[in-house]
Design an enzyme around this catalytic site. Structure first.
Site, PDB file in Angstrom:
ATOM      1  N   ASP A 193       3.130  -4.508   7.948  1.00  7.87           N
ATOM      2  CA  ASP A 193       1.945  -3.673   7.805  1.00  7.87           C
ATOM      3  C   ASP A 193       0.727  -4.587   7.952  1.00  7.87           C
ATOM      4  O   ASP A 193       0.387  -5.336   7.043  1.00  7.87           O
ATOM      5  CB  ASP A 193       1.972  -2.996   6.424  1.00  7.87           C
ATOM      6  CG  ASP A 193       0.665  -2.287   6.114  1.00  7.87           C
ATOM      7  OD1 ASP A 193      -0.238  -2.282   6.969  1.00  7.87           O
ATOM      8  OD2 ASP A 193       0.554  -1.744   4.995  1.00  7.87           O
TER       9      ASP A 193
ATOM     10  N   HIS B 137       0.872  -1.180   0.000  1.00  8.76           N
ATOM     11  CA  HIS B 137       0.000   0.000   0.000  1.00  8.76           C
ATOM     12  C   HIS B 137       0.911   1.234   0.000  1.00  8.76           C
ATOM     13  O   HIS B 137       2.029   1.179   0.512  1.00  8.76           O
ATOM     14  CB  HIS B 137      -0.832  -0.055   1.287  1.00  8.76           C
ATOM     15  CG  HIS B 137      -1.896   0.974   1.417  1.00  8.76           C
ATOM     16  ND1 HIS B 137      -1.641   2.257   1.822  1.00  8.76           N
ATOM     17  CD2 HIS B 137      -3.240   0.913   1.222  1.00  8.76           C
ATOM     18  CE1 HIS B 137      -2.784   2.941   1.880  1.00  8.76           C
ATOM     19  NE2 HIS B 137      -3.767   2.147   1.511  1.00  8.76           N
TER      20      HIS B 137
ATOM     21  N   CYS C 240      -4.826   2.612  -3.571  1.00  9.64           N
ATOM     22  CA  CYS C 240      -3.568   3.107  -2.966  1.00  9.64           C
ATOM     23  C   CYS C 240      -2.455   2.088  -3.152  1.00  9.64           C
ATOM     24  O   CYS C 240      -1.629   1.877  -2.248  1.00  9.64           O
ATOM     25  CB  CYS C 240      -3.743   3.437  -1.494  1.00  9.64           C
ATOM     26  SG  CYS C 240      -4.886   4.778  -1.215  1.00  9.64           S
TER      27      CYS C 240
ATOM     28  N   GLN D 101      -4.631  -4.647   7.109  1.00 10.79           N
ATOM     29  CA  GLN D 101      -5.714  -5.538   6.678  1.00 10.79           C
ATOM     30  C   GLN D 101      -5.774  -6.802   7.525  1.00 10.79           C
ATOM     31  O   GLN D 101      -6.852  -7.314   7.815  1.00 10.79           O
ATOM     32  CB  GLN D 101      -5.504  -5.958   5.212  1.00 10.79           C
ATOM     33  CG  GLN D 101      -5.633  -4.846   4.202  1.00 10.79           C
ATOM     34  CD  GLN D 101      -7.041  -4.284   4.130  1.00 10.79           C
ATOM     35  OE1 GLN D 101      -8.019  -4.956   4.441  1.00 10.79           O
ATOM     36  NE2 GLN D 101      -7.151  -3.031   3.727  1.00 10.79           N
TER      37      GLN D 101
ATOM     38  N   LYS E  93     -10.278  -0.623  10.333  1.00 14.04           N
ATOM     39  CA  LYS E  93     -10.422  -1.840   9.527  1.00 14.04           C
ATOM     40  C   LYS E  93     -10.677  -3.052  10.415  1.00 14.04           C
ATOM     41  O   LYS E  93     -10.772  -4.180   9.951  1.00 14.04           O
ATOM     42  CB  LYS E  93      -9.165  -2.053   8.677  1.00 14.04           C
ATOM     43  CG  LYS E  93      -8.960  -0.921   7.659  1.00 14.04           C
ATOM     44  CD  LYS E  93      -7.772  -1.183   6.801  1.00 14.04           C
ATOM     45  CE  LYS E  93      -7.263   0.058   6.087  1.00 14.04           C
ATOM     46  NZ  LYS E  93      -8.125   0.496   4.998  1.00 14.04           N
TER      47      LYS E  93
HETATM   48  C1  PLP Z   1      -2.393  -2.812   3.453  1.00 15.43           C
HETATM   49  C2  PLP Z   1      -2.706  -1.448   3.986  1.00 15.43           C
HETATM   50  N1  PLP Z   1      -1.764  -0.765   4.642  1.00 15.43           N
HETATM   51  C3  PLP Z   1      -2.007   0.451   5.167  1.00 15.43           C
HETATM   52  C4  PLP Z   1      -3.228   1.059   5.031  1.00 15.43           C
HETATM   53  C5  PLP Z   1      -3.465   2.381   5.653  1.00 15.43           C
HETATM   54  O1  PLP Z   1      -4.291   2.211   6.777  1.00 15.43           O
HETATM   55  P1  PLP Z   1      -4.930   3.436   7.554  1.00 15.43           P
HETATM   56  O2  PLP Z   1      -6.219   3.754   6.869  1.00 15.43           O
HETATM   57  O3  PLP Z   1      -5.147   2.951   8.944  1.00 15.43           O
HETATM   58  O4  PLP Z   1      -3.955   4.541   7.499  1.00 15.43           O
HETATM   59  C6  PLP Z   1      -4.236   0.402   4.341  1.00 15.43           C
HETATM   60  C7  PLP Z   1      -5.532   1.044   4.114  1.00 15.43           C
HETATM   61  O5  PLP Z   1      -6.238   0.724   3.170  1.00 15.43           O
HETATM   62  C8  PLP Z   1      -3.971  -0.892   3.812  1.00 15.43           C
HETATM   63  O6  PLP Z   1      -4.917  -1.583   3.172  1.00 15.43           O
END
Ligand code: PLP
Length: 423
Positions: A217, A140, A381, A220, A243
């Site tokens: 990360d 992302h 994204c 998800q 999420k």
């Molecule tokens: C894999 C991944 N990493 C990071 C993020 C960013 O998350 P946040 O909305 O908590 O900033 C997302 C959001 O869609 C995501 O899907």
């Protein structure tokens, strides 16, 4: 509230066959009762954000109605209660992810901020010109751009582990990239664009053999996969509240105590200091060193309530249900010849990303919306993923614990309708 009281009992969230009782679960989510464009809402945009159970909404309402005060500073009763509730939420996150100590949990705004905190604070103290940071081709933007900024500032270089045509992490390529210059590995646990579940345990083990720390990360993953950061042995883990059936504006960074302790502060301000003078300022202990200013107290309490809700149902049961749904969705959609799945990894969860020949994903999303079906369209994204698969965008359906097979059937019927409209 009767919904909340009934949630004290987990057995009523299982059918006699031991499956997740989705009809009961759905009653806990007020938003799902509505109609969109005259049709029952089919919410399949869970990778963007999940809906909130009454238990979370009620916890936030109760906090503002009876407890609201600033934390860590007051001796008056409300401030003590607010501080207790905020710190209880931290302990809940700690338990949920299997961290050894509550001080290893830093409340942040989002998973995005968690990654930025590490890139900024860890990066500034440890990474210099000529060093390398490894990410993967399925990240992302929030696990790409903070590292790029760090590279611009330090002269370090980004190295990217490629993925195969099914959207799987190429482990051999990763091993080739790891070397004496590598100072950090940052990899997604569950890809939002492809649904791929990465072999994070092996990724971490391999990096550690080179003494390289690893950030995962988990934006998800946390709502779909059971997590134990000590077993994974990751150095940092980024979590997103919204999420995970919690509110927006709250997330958490897990970091190993010794690493966090040696890192400099991320932002300066109140609460993160021990003493301030114009000559010298000293910093607070963990976790407060990284929580400058008034935190999102209600958000943290809401996140705690969301985690307790998920725990009461059980991630194993949720994961089993979601795997059934994803399997059903994949089978249904594969029967439509015009549909091409983007992301067919052997290990996958929640996400069905697809394109329909000759039809722009935005048109797919618009027509599905007319049927009351909410999916996401765009690059999610993850523009490098789109480039890798040679598409400008995809339509993405992503399931959560409250989705049903009937909703997947509605999606498949909606896709057939899109194709008819554009025929
Ligand atoms: C894999 C991944 N990493 C990071 C993020 C960013 O998350 P946040 O909305 O908590 O900033 C997302 C959001 O869609 C995501 O899907």
């Amino acid at each position: 509230m009767s919904t909340i009281v009934s949630m004290q009992n987990t057995s009523d969230r299982r059918t006699d066959a031991g499956k997740l009782d989705v009809d009961r679960i759905r009653q806990d989510f007020p938003i799902l009762r509505q109609q969109v464009n005259g049709k029952p809402l089919v919410y399949l945009d869970n990778a963007a954000t999940t809906q909130k159970p009454a238990a979370v909404i009620e916890a936030i309402r109760r906090y503002y109605e009876s407890t609201n005060a600033n934390v860590h500073r007051g001796v008056h009763r409300l401030s003590v209660e607010a501080t207790d509730a905020y710190e209880r939420a931290r302990a809940t996150v700690q338990r949920f992810i299997g961290a050894a100590r509550a001080e290893e949990i830093i409340f942040v705004r989002s998973a995005t901020e968690a990654v930025n905190l590490v890139a900024h604070s860890f990066g500034r103290s440890r990474i210099t010109a000529g060093d390398e940071i490894i990410i993967s081709a399925m990240e992302h933007h929030s696990n790409i751009v903070p590292w790029q900024i760090l590279c611009e500032q330090t002269g370090a270089q980004l190295r990217v582990v490629p993925i195969n045509d099914d959207g799987e992490f190429l482990f051999d390529e990763y091993k080739k990239l790891l070397g004496p210059r590598t100072k950090m590995v940052a990899v997604v646990h569950l890809s939002n664009a492809l649904g791929t579940i990465n072999p994070v345990r092996r990724i971490i083990e391999t990096a550690h053999r080179h003494n390289v720390p690893v950030l995962i990360d988990g934006a998800q993953a946390a709502s779909h996969l059971k997590l134990d950061v000590r077993q994974l042995d990751c150095d940092f883990y980024a979590l997103s509240g919204h999420k995970l059936y919690g509110p927006t504006g709250i997330g958490a960074l897990y970091g190993k105590y010794d690493l966090l302790d040696r890192m400099g502060p991320y932002q300066g301000g109140g609460d993160m200091i021990r003493s301030v003078s114009f000559e010298k300022t000293t910093y607070n202990d963990l976790p407060f060193k990284f929580e400058a200013g008034t935190p999102n107290i209600a958000g943290a309490i809401g996140l705690g309530a969301a985690i307790e809700y998920v725990e009461r149902i059980g991630l194993d049961l949720i994961a089993e249900h979601e795997a059934d749904l994803l399997n059903h969705a994949t089978q249904s959609v594969l029967q439509i010849p015009e549909v091409r799945l983007i992301g067919r990894a052997r290990q996958r969860a929640s996400v069905l990303s697809f394109v329909i020949e000759g039809i722009h994903p935005h048109d797919v999303g618009t027509i599905l919306d007319q049927e009351g079906i909410a999916v996401r369209t765009g690059h999610h994204c993850a523009q490098p993923v789109m480039q890798r698969f040679g598409v400008p965008a995809t339509a993405r359906a992503s399931v959560g614990m409250y989705n049903t097979k009937a909703e997947i059937d509605a999606l498949a019927a909606g896709i057939r309708k899109v194709i008819e409209v554009f025929a």
